[in-house]
Design an enzyme around this catalytic site. Structure first.
Site, PDB file in Angstrom:
ATOM      1  N   TRP A  42       0.823  -1.223   0.000  1.00 30.20           N
ATOM      2  CA  TRP A  42       0.000   0.000   0.000  1.00 30.20           C
ATOM      3  C   TRP A  42       0.853   1.268   0.000  1.00 30.20           C
ATOM      4  CZ3 TRP A  42      -4.975   1.903   0.113  1.00 30.20           C
ATOM      5  CH2 TRP A  42      -5.133   3.204   0.612  1.00 30.20           C
ATOM      6  N   MET A  43       0.412   2.253  -0.772  1.00 34.53           N
ATOM      7  CA  MET A  43       1.013   3.602  -0.724  1.00 34.53           C
ATOM      8  C   MET A  43      -0.124   4.612  -0.633  1.00 34.53           C
ATOM      9  SD  MET A  43       3.388   5.534  -3.590  1.00 34.53           S
ATOM     10  CE  MET A  43       2.263   5.192  -4.941  1.00 34.53           C
ATOM     11  N   ASP A  54      -0.104   9.143   0.575  1.00 33.91           N
ATOM     12  CA  ASP A  54       0.388  10.487   0.235  1.00 33.91           C
ATOM     13  C   ASP A  54       1.866  10.554  -0.154  1.00 33.91           C
ATOM     14  OD1 ASP A  54      -1.950  10.559   1.698  1.00 33.91           O
ATOM     15  OD2 ASP A  54      -1.220  11.988   3.173  1.00 33.91           O
ATOM     16  N   TRP A  73      -4.209   0.164   3.931  1.00 37.61           N
ATOM     17  CA  TRP A  73      -3.595   1.177   4.795  1.00 37.61           C
ATOM     18  C   TRP A  73      -3.300   0.606   6.178  1.00 37.61           C
ATOM     19  CZ3 TRP A  73      -4.633   3.813   9.363  1.00 37.61           C
ATOM     20  CH2 TRP A  73      -3.904   4.991   9.568  1.00 37.61           C
ATOM     21  N   TRP A 113       3.283   9.640   9.769  1.00 39.29           N
ATOM     22  CA  TRP A 113       2.343  10.185   8.800  1.00 39.29           C
ATOM     23  C   TRP A 113       2.964  11.304   7.965  1.00 39.29           C
ATOM     24  CZ3 TRP A 113      -3.123  10.295  11.558  1.00 39.29           C
ATOM     25  CH2 TRP A 113      -3.517   8.973  11.787  1.00 39.29           C
ATOM     26  N   ARG A 164      -2.677  17.704  11.723  1.00 37.28           N
ATOM     27  CA  ARG A 164      -1.687  16.908  10.985  1.00 37.28           C
ATOM     28  C   ARG A 164      -1.208  17.555   9.682  1.00 37.28           C
ATOM     29  NH1 ARG A 164      -6.528  14.165  11.025  1.00 37.28           N
ATOM     30  NH2 ARG A 164      -7.541  13.763   9.022  1.00 37.28           N
ATOM     31  N   ASP A 165      -0.080  17.025   9.198  1.00 33.61           N
ATOM     32  CA  ASP A 165       0.470  17.293   7.874  1.00 33.61           C
ATOM     33  C   ASP A 165       1.092  18.694   7.742  1.00 33.61           C
ATOM     34  OD1 ASP A 165      -0.749  14.812   7.497  1.00 33.61           O
ATOM     35  OD2 ASP A 165      -2.512  15.687   6.536  1.00 33.61           O
ATOM     36  N   GLU A 212      -6.722  18.317   5.475  1.00 34.63           N
ATOM     37  CA  GLU A 212      -5.516  17.498   5.514  1.00 34.63           C
ATOM     38  C   GLU A 212      -4.521  18.064   4.506  1.00 34.63           C
ATOM     39  OE1 GLU A 212      -6.710  13.056   6.634  1.00 34.63           O
ATOM     40  OE2 GLU A 212      -7.226  13.486   4.581  1.00 34.63           O
TER      41      GLU A 212
HETATM   42  C1  FRU Z   1      -4.121  11.898   3.935  1.00 33.71           C
HETATM   43  C2  FRU Z   1      -3.739  11.392   5.300  1.00 33.71           C
HETATM   44  C3  FRU Z   1      -2.987  12.431   6.100  1.00 33.71           C
HETATM   45  C4  FRU Z   1      -2.212  11.614   7.090  1.00 33.71           C
HETATM   46  C5  FRU Z   1      -1.848  10.397   6.261  1.00 33.71           C
HETATM   47  C6  FRU Z   1      -1.824   9.111   7.034  1.00 33.71           C
HETATM   48  O1  FRU Z   1      -4.350  10.871   3.020  1.00 33.71           O
HETATM   49  O2  FRU Z   1      -4.886  10.956   6.008  1.00 33.71           O
HETATM   50  O3  FRU Z   1      -3.822  13.405   6.701  1.00 33.71           O
HETATM   51  O4  FRU Z   1      -1.085  12.269   7.577  1.00 33.71           O
HETATM   52  O5  FRU Z   1      -2.813  10.306   5.224  1.00 33.71           O
HETATM   53  O6  FRU Z   1      -1.373   8.058   6.234  1.00 33.71           O
END
Ligand code: FRU
Length: 533
Positions: free
Chosen positions: A19-20, A22, A46, A81, A145-146, A200
């Protein structure tokens, strides 16, 4: 699994297995482009998220490297993440990423290369004082996040922005820092849009107003600023163009009716969690985006892999329209071009299809221009906006376009097309669309009609560039004003059986198509030779 092997792409980035999601921390360093990505090393669904890592000298021919970061600390035990890289003026590299802690709290962590003289950046050190940021008061512990790439202000302080939500309002917060360890939360937000939910993977960057070159993330002269959020509620990437006021850390959209989350999208197809970086090597801004699957998780587990990245795209401000970005595949993809075939003024009469004799059609780079010829003095009005019910939905001016990944008998095909509509007051609006409804005879595949408005200026023909790669049809209209990535799973139109057609389903116009079509080589993505690491 051989049953699904035709779905593997030949020049889009995808891991060998599993799985891949972001793209993370893209950057150019000592001759190599680095792509990190959300990766499950154990399964095609995931979970157990690590940072996968690959390098390339041209962003097309990738070499897989060992995992860059794994969930081995309390502050990222539930996943390493998404995050971003910042290259400091002294050459240091800072990565900020979100960790989901052992209690599933979202925190921000700092990591940096163990050895800056290693062009492959194989080893990463997680800062001993992590986490560097925890959710501020008023922000939910799972709504933080992110972090973005940092940009520096005239006061010498770095800024980052991080997406969140308050009730159903999507927001992006600003932090300042001088050392990437200690941060101050700015009062007030960079921007917020009611009703858009959790933001996100926020991205924030300048684009040059004259629209010729990409600009470094800290530039704030002669630019507009793009703010992008990936909307968790809809899984769509929305951007808007506006002005950044550094004096009070706010961003204001040029047109509030097409604000973040309610207006433009990078890609109207299967696309999410995108991220840009400034490529100092070629002075351009590059956009990455994740194309996820539309088959079932069961199929993904059976085939042993899931998801791809788009072809990296340059991003510029469209100085002709002044209202949108232009995205275009990086020029390096042209190195994959093999033999080409040209067609000039191919007549496609209303209600017909025309096969294009190019041999096999699974790996293509297609440039096509359409001109339309009115058949009568048509006064017919087609007021319905959007992409209609797909390519079968006929009206005076369209749809017309190509049928990609078609088999000889047209039992399967993916139309990519223009649909021109007019209203009683004479306004003409053009939509650029892709229709997956007949893309596959496989039953358990999600199929949709996708598309968005595309500006067509006076004197312009209808032009598109379409990249076909086995199970991906990535399409760019009018020089990249509107883009659509289709994820399709043909069962007949595969390998040597795949064909390409023109079609015109209009009732009131003939079209003439002029094309140049290249066969594309594979990128032969493979592991970095281990004995050379
Ligand atoms: C977006 C997301 C991000 C998070 C990551 C986790 O696809 O949900 O917000 O950091 O993927 O894999």
């Amino acid at each position: 699994n051989a049953m699904f092997s035709w779905q593997r792409t030949a020049f889009h980035f995808q891991p060998e297995h599993n799985w891949m999601n972001d793209p993370d921390g893209p950057l150019f360093y000592k001759g190599w482009y680095h792509l990190f990505y959300q990766y499950n090393p154990d399964s095609a669904v995931w979970g157990n998220i690590t940072w996968g890592h690959a390098v390339s000298t041209d962003m097309i021919h990738w070499l897989y490297l060992p995992l860059a970061m794994v969930p081995d600390r309390w502050y990222d035990a539930n996943g390493v993440w998404t995050g971003s890289a910042t290259i400091l003026p002294n050459g240091e590299i800072m990565i900020l990423y979100t960790g989901s802690t052992n209690d599933s709290v979202q925190v921000q962590n700092l990591a940096y290369p163990a050895n800056l003289s290693d062009p492959l950046l194989l080893d990463w050190i997680k800062y001993e004082g992590n986490p560097v940021l925890t959710p501020p008061s008023g922000i939910g512990s799972t709504d933080f996040r992110d972090p973005t790439t940092a940009w520096i202000g005239p006061d010498g302080k770095w800024r980052i922005t991080i997406g969140s939500k308050i009730n159903t309002t999507g927001i992006s917060m600003v932090y300042t820092t001088t050392d990437f360890i200690n941060y101050e939360l700015h009062d007030g937000v960079l921007h917020e849009v009611p009703g858009t939910g959790m933001w996100e993977c926020v991205d924030f960057y300048p684009v040059s107003i004259n629209g010729t070159k990409g600009v470094e993330t800290s530039v704030n002269d002669g630019v507009k600023h793009v703010l992008k959020a990936s909307l968790d509620d809809t899984k769509l990437d929305h951007y808007a163009i506006g002005t950044y006021f550094i004096e009070n850390e706010t961003w204001v959209p040029d047109d509030p009716t097409i604000d973040v989350g309610i207006g433009l999208r990078y890609d109207y197809g299967r696309y999410y969690a995108s991220k840009t970086f400034y490529d100092q090597n070629k002075e351009r801004r590059i956009l990455w985006g994740w194309i996820n699957e539309t088959d079932t998780a069961t199929d993904d587990l059976e085939k042993g892999w899931s998801s791809l990245q788009t072809i990296p795209r340059t991003v510029l401000f469209d100085s002709k329209t002044g209202t949108n970005l232009l995205q275009w595949p990086v020029e390096e993809i042209e190195d994959l071009r093999l033999n080409s075939t040209e067609f000039t003024d191919v007549l496609v009469e209303a209600g017909t299809t025309v096969p294009l004799d190019i041999g096999t059609a699974t790996q293509l780079d297609i440039l096509v221009d359409f001109e339309i010829e009115l058949l009568g003095t048509e006064e017919s009005v087609n007021g319905s906006s959007g992409c209609g019910d797909g390519a079968a939905d006929r009206s005076t001016f369209g749809p017309f376009g190509i049928l990609a990944l078609a088999d000889e008998t047209l039992s399967e095909f993916t139309p990519v097309y223009f649909r021109v509509t007019n209203s009683t007051d004479g306004d003409v609006t053009t939509y650029f669309c892709a229709d997956e409804l007949r893309s596959s005879r496989a039953p358990e595949v999600f199929k949709q009609v996708y598309g968005g408005e595309v500006p067509v200026l006076d004197g312009e023909t209808y032009s598109a560039r379409v990249l076909v790669d086995h199970s991906i049809v990535e399409s760019y209209a009018q020089g990249g004003r509107t883009v659509i990535s289709s994820r399709v799973y043909p069962t007949e139109a595969i390998y040597g059986a795949a064909r390409l057609f023109l079609f015109n389903n209009a009732t009131g116009v003939n079209v003439k198509a002029t094309l140049k079509i290249w066969q594309l080589n594979s990128a032969f993505i493979h592991p970095f030779p281990l004995d050379q690491i």
